[in-house]
Design a protein around this motif. Structure first.
Motif, PDB file in Angstrom:
ATOM      1  N   SER A 294     -22.940 -17.480 -29.259  1.00  0.00           N
ATOM      2  CA  SER A 294     -23.696 -16.463 -29.980  1.00  0.00           C
ATOM      3  C   SER A 294     -24.315 -17.024 -31.262  1.00  0.00           C
ATOM      4  O   SER A 294     -25.066 -16.325 -31.940  1.00  0.00           O
ATOM      5  CB  SER A 294     -22.778 -15.282 -30.332  1.00  0.00           C
ATOM      6  N   VAL A 295     -24.004 -18.258 -31.611  1.00  0.00           N
ATOM      7  CA  VAL A 295     -24.563 -18.915 -32.785  1.00  0.00           C
ATOM      8  C   VAL A 295     -25.594 -19.932 -32.322  1.00  0.00           C
ATOM      9  O   VAL A 295     -25.366 -20.684 -31.381  1.00  0.00           O
ATOM     10  CB  VAL A 295     -23.454 -19.614 -33.610  1.00  0.00           C
ATOM     11  N   SER A 296     -26.747 -19.956 -32.988  1.00  0.00           N
ATOM     12  CA  SER A 296     -27.820 -20.873 -32.608  1.00  0.00           C
ATOM     13  C   SER A 296     -27.580 -22.245 -33.240  1.00  0.00           C
ATOM     14  O   SER A 296     -27.313 -22.350 -34.440  1.00  0.00           O
ATOM     15  CB  SER A 296     -29.174 -20.320 -33.066  1.00  0.00           C
ATOM     16  N   PHE A 297     -27.692 -23.292 -32.415  1.00  0.00           N
ATOM     17  CA  PHE A 297     -27.498 -24.660 -32.884  1.00  0.00           C
ATOM     18  C   PHE A 297     -28.790 -25.443 -32.690  1.00  0.00           C
ATOM     19  O   PHE A 297     -29.372 -25.423 -31.599  1.00  0.00           O
ATOM     20  CB  PHE A 297     -26.370 -25.352 -32.103  1.00  0.00           C
ATOM     21  N   GLU A 298     -29.237 -26.115 -33.737  1.00  0.00           N
ATOM     22  CA  GLU A 298     -30.421 -26.959 -33.621  1.00  0.00           C
ATOM     23  C   GLU A 298     -29.993 -28.329 -33.110  1.00  0.00           C
ATOM     24  O   GLU A 298     -29.050 -28.925 -33.642  1.00  0.00           O
ATOM     25  CB  GLU A 298     -31.117 -27.092 -34.970  1.00  0.00           C
ATOM     26  N   PRO A 299     -30.672 -28.847 -32.097  1.00  0.00           N
ATOM     27  CA  PRO A 299     -30.304 -30.174 -31.566  1.00  0.00           C
ATOM     28  C   PRO A 299     -30.364 -31.244 -32.646  1.00  0.00           C
ATOM     29  O   PRO A 299     -31.278 -31.268 -33.474  1.00  0.00           O
ATOM     30  CB  PRO A 299     -31.362 -30.414 -30.477  1.00  0.00           C
ATOM     31  N   GLY A 300     -29.370 -32.115 -32.634  1.00  0.00           N
ATOM     32  CA  GLY A 300     -29.353 -33.226 -33.581  1.00  0.00           C
ATOM     33  C   GLY A 300     -28.633 -32.946 -34.880  1.00  0.00           C
ATOM     34  O   GLY A 300     -28.503 -33.840 -35.720  1.00  0.00           O
ATOM     35  N   THR A 301     -28.156 -31.718 -35.086  1.00  0.00           N
ATOM     36  CA  THR A 301     -27.398 -31.444 -36.303  1.00  0.00           C
ATOM     37  C   THR A 301     -25.969 -31.943 -36.127  1.00  0.00           C
ATOM     38  O   THR A 301     -25.418 -31.898 -35.031  1.00  0.00           O
ATOM     39  CB  THR A 301     -27.386 -29.942 -36.621  1.00  0.00           C
ATOM     40  N   ALA A 302     -25.398 -32.419 -37.195  1.00  0.00           N
ATOM     41  CA  ALA A 302     -24.042 -32.968 -37.117  1.00  0.00           C
ATOM     42  C   ALA A 302     -23.290 -32.563 -38.380  1.00  0.00           C
ATOM     43  O   ALA A 302     -23.564 -31.523 -38.976  1.00  0.00           O
ATOM     44  CB  ALA A 302     -24.083 -34.478 -36.928  1.00  0.00           C
ATOM     45  N   ASP A 303     -22.364 -33.393 -38.822  1.00  0.00           N
ATOM     46  CA  ASP A 303     -21.514 -33.050 -39.964  1.00  0.00           C
ATOM     47  C   ASP A 303     -21.942 -33.770 -41.243  1.00  0.00           C
ATOM     48  O   ASP A 303     -21.136 -33.982 -42.136  1.00  0.00           O
ATOM     49  CB  ASP A 303     -20.053 -33.376 -39.638  1.00  0.00           C
ATOM     50  N   TYR A 304     -23.208 -34.189 -41.301  1.00  0.00           N
ATOM     51  CA  TYR A 304     -23.772 -34.747 -42.529  1.00  0.00           C
ATOM     52  C   TYR A 304     -24.470 -33.596 -43.250  1.00  0.00           C
ATOM     53  O   TYR A 304     -25.585 -33.211 -42.908  1.00  0.00           O
ATOM     54  CB  TYR A 304     -24.759 -35.858 -42.185  1.00  0.00           C
ATOM     55  N   ARG A 305     -23.801 -33.033 -44.250  1.00  0.00           N
ATOM     56  CA  ARG A 305     -24.337 -31.848 -44.907  1.00  0.00           C
ATOM     57  C   ARG A 305     -23.797 -31.728 -46.329  1.00  0.00           C
ATOM     58  O   ARG A 305     -22.787 -32.352 -46.691  1.00  0.00           O
ATOM     59  CB  ARG A 305     -23.973 -30.589 -44.117  1.00  0.00           C
ATOM     60  N   LEU A 306     -24.448 -30.895 -47.105  1.00  0.00           N
ATOM     61  CA  LEU A 306     -23.982 -30.510 -48.437  1.00  0.00           C
ATOM     62  C   LEU A 306     -23.706 -29.012 -48.418  1.00  0.00           C
ATOM     63  O   LEU A 306     -24.503 -28.238 -47.889  1.00  0.00           O
ATOM     64  CB  LEU A 306     -25.043 -30.831 -49.492  1.00  0.00           C
ATOM     65  N   ILE A 307     -22.584 -28.617 -48.979  1.00  0.00           N
ATOM     66  CA  ILE A 307     -22.280 -27.200 -49.111  1.00  0.00           C
ATOM     67  C   ILE A 307     -21.862 -26.904 -50.551  1.00  0.00           C
ATOM     68  O   ILE A 307     -21.257 -27.739 -51.233  1.00  0.00           O
ATOM     69  CB  ILE A 307     -21.163 -26.736 -48.144  1.00  0.00           C
TER      70      ILE A 307
ATOM     71  N   ARG B  88     -19.204 -27.077 -37.409  1.00  0.00           N
ATOM     72  CA  ARG B  88     -20.648 -26.999 -37.182  1.00  0.00           C
ATOM     73  C   ARG B  88     -21.073 -25.561 -36.922  1.00  0.00           C
ATOM     74  O   ARG B  88     -22.082 -25.088 -37.456  1.00  0.00           O
ATOM     75  CB  ARG B  88     -21.043 -27.883 -36.007  1.00  0.00           C
ATOM     76  N   GLY B  89     -20.326 -24.870 -36.099  1.00  0.00           N
ATOM     77  CA  GLY B  89     -20.646 -23.480 -35.826  1.00  0.00           C
ATOM     78  C   GLY B  89     -20.337 -22.568 -37.001  1.00  0.00           C
ATOM     79  O   GLY B  89     -21.096 -21.649 -37.307  1.00  0.00           O
ATOM     80  N   PHE B  90     -19.234 -22.830 -37.678  1.00  0.00           N
ATOM     81  CA  PHE B  90     -18.818 -21.965 -38.782  1.00  0.00           C
ATOM     82  C   PHE B  90     -19.820 -22.027 -39.928  1.00  0.00           C
ATOM     83  O   PHE B  90     -20.139 -20.996 -40.535  1.00  0.00           O
ATOM     84  CB  PHE B  90     -17.430 -22.383 -39.276  1.00  0.00           C
ATOM     85  N   ILE B  91     -20.340 -23.222 -40.220  1.00  0.00           N
ATOM     86  CA  ILE B  91     -21.309 -23.373 -41.304  1.00  0.00           C
ATOM     87  C   ILE B  91     -22.573 -22.582 -41.004  1.00  0.00           C
ATOM     88  O   ILE B  91     -23.168 -21.954 -41.885  1.00  0.00           O
ATOM     89  CB  ILE B  91     -21.622 -24.853 -41.546  1.00  0.00           C
ATOM     90  N   HIS B  92     -23.024 -22.597 -39.738  1.00  0.00           N
ATOM     91  CA  HIS B  92     -24.185 -21.790 -39.365  1.00  0.00           C
ATOM     92  C   HIS B  92     -23.864 -20.300 -39.444  1.00  0.00           C
ATOM     93  O   HIS B  92     -24.711 -19.488 -39.823  1.00  0.00           O
ATOM     94  CB  HIS B  92     -24.643 -22.151 -37.954  1.00  0.00           C
TER      95      HIS B  92
END
Length: 330
Positions: A145-158, A177-181
């Motif tokens: 039920s959560v939309s994921f963009e291809p190529g996203t991973a765990d390189y992020r800033l929060i 990955r899903g929880f952050i979205h």
């Protein structure tokens, strides 16, 4: 202002010194820094190298887990121990380029709470890696039920307030990955081209990728259960239609011939659907079983002593609430 960098590491002794140097080289500015390496139960000299790095540089910290809990749990441990106003996570294999750090921080200063990265297509990646990655995101988007963009991973800033939401989540097996979205907030995407692995071989096997996919689907969607219900309804309708056909042949024609083919096919077909539905239900029941135990997502065997003990889940980090909004630079 304080910036925390979280780097999970599993058998990455060859890359630790280089990734620490490259991060510090690109993380300059008028703010405090802390680099937190999370040793996810490595079997090589990763922990020894981290001890030496901390001895040489007090900005480098490490958290050693008691065993290998997995990449997502290692990330969660780093987020728990991070004390910065924002937290950036990246891998220790140098495929997440540290040159991108100033851009991520710039978007955060402009008011974004989450700045995530998206890998651009790279012909240097193997066909197997590209195929499995596309299959993973295709499966996630079709079943979740959560939309994921291809190529996203765990390189992020929060932002810190997002990190507090993650830290206080009661999920035992949290799919970050899903929880952050899912959490929302203001999000910004940054595209990048992955670099080649600095040294060593990838530790993310096909088995781990499949496990991650199942974890992601069952964490954020009950659609597989809906599909199982639909499959059961379709099979029941077909079986009922075949039963009517068999009764017609028996009562109104002389073509009824004893045989095992139709019986065998129907039994195997219906039995296979039943096992599939039971398997899907078992996946969700297994997640409930694990969640009901409320075991900690990881256990720490050692830290360098320079990191504060994380506060209990359900409370905010010290001096982080209430938060004032970021003021975009002039």
């Amino acid at each position: 202002m304080k910036i925390s960098i979280v780097i999970p590491a599993y058998n990455e002794e060859e890359n630790l010194s280089e990734v620490a140097a490259r991060i510090k080289e690109n993380l300059t500015g008028r703010y405090e820094r802390e680099l937190i390496f999370v040793d996810d139960g490595s079997h090589d000299n990763t922990q020894h190298v981290l001890r030496e790095l901390h001895r040489q540089d007090p900005e480098i910290h490490y958290v050693a887990l008691s065993r290998n809990f997995g990449h997502q749990s290692a990330l969660r441990a780093g987020l728990d121990y991070a004390t910065g106003d924002c937290i950036i996570s990246l891998d220790a294999d140098m495929q997440h380029p540290p040159q991108l750090l100033p851009e991520l921080i710039g978007h955060w200063l402009a008011g974004y709470d989450i700045v995530y990265t998206q890998r651009e297509d790279d012909e240097k990646l193997s066909w197997f890696k590209r195929s499995t990655s596309n299959a993973f995101y295709g499966l996630m988007n079709s079943l979740s039920s959560v939309s994921f963009e291809p190529g996203t991973a765990d390189y992020r800033l929060i932002d810190r307030r997002v990190a507090d939401v993650v830290r206080n989540s009661p999920d035992v097996e949290l799919f970050l990955r899903g929880f952050i979205h899912w959490v929302g907030f203001r999000q910004k995407k940054v595209a990048y081209t992955p670099a080649a692995r600095f040294r060593g071989k990838t530790k993310y096997t096909l088995r781990k990728m499949v496990k991650l996919a199942f974890n992601g689907v069952t964490s954020f969607s009950v659609r597989p259960l809906h599909l199982a219900t639909l499959a059961g309804a379709v099979v029941s309708a077909l079986a009922f239609s075949y039963a009517l056909y068999a009764l017609y042949i028996l009562l109104f024609t002389n073509d009824a011939v004893p045989g095992w083919t139709s019986t065998l096919v129907s039994v195997l077909f219906i039995g296979g659907i039943q096992l599939l539905v039971l398997g899907i239900m078992g996946e969700y029941l297994g997640r409930l079983f694990v969640q009901s135990k409320q075991r900690p997502p990881y256990l720490v065997s050692e830290t360098d002593g320079g990191l504060p003990v994380p506060p209990p889940r359900g409370s905010l980090m010290p001096d982080t609430a209430p938060r004032t909004p970021h003021i975009p630079p002039a």
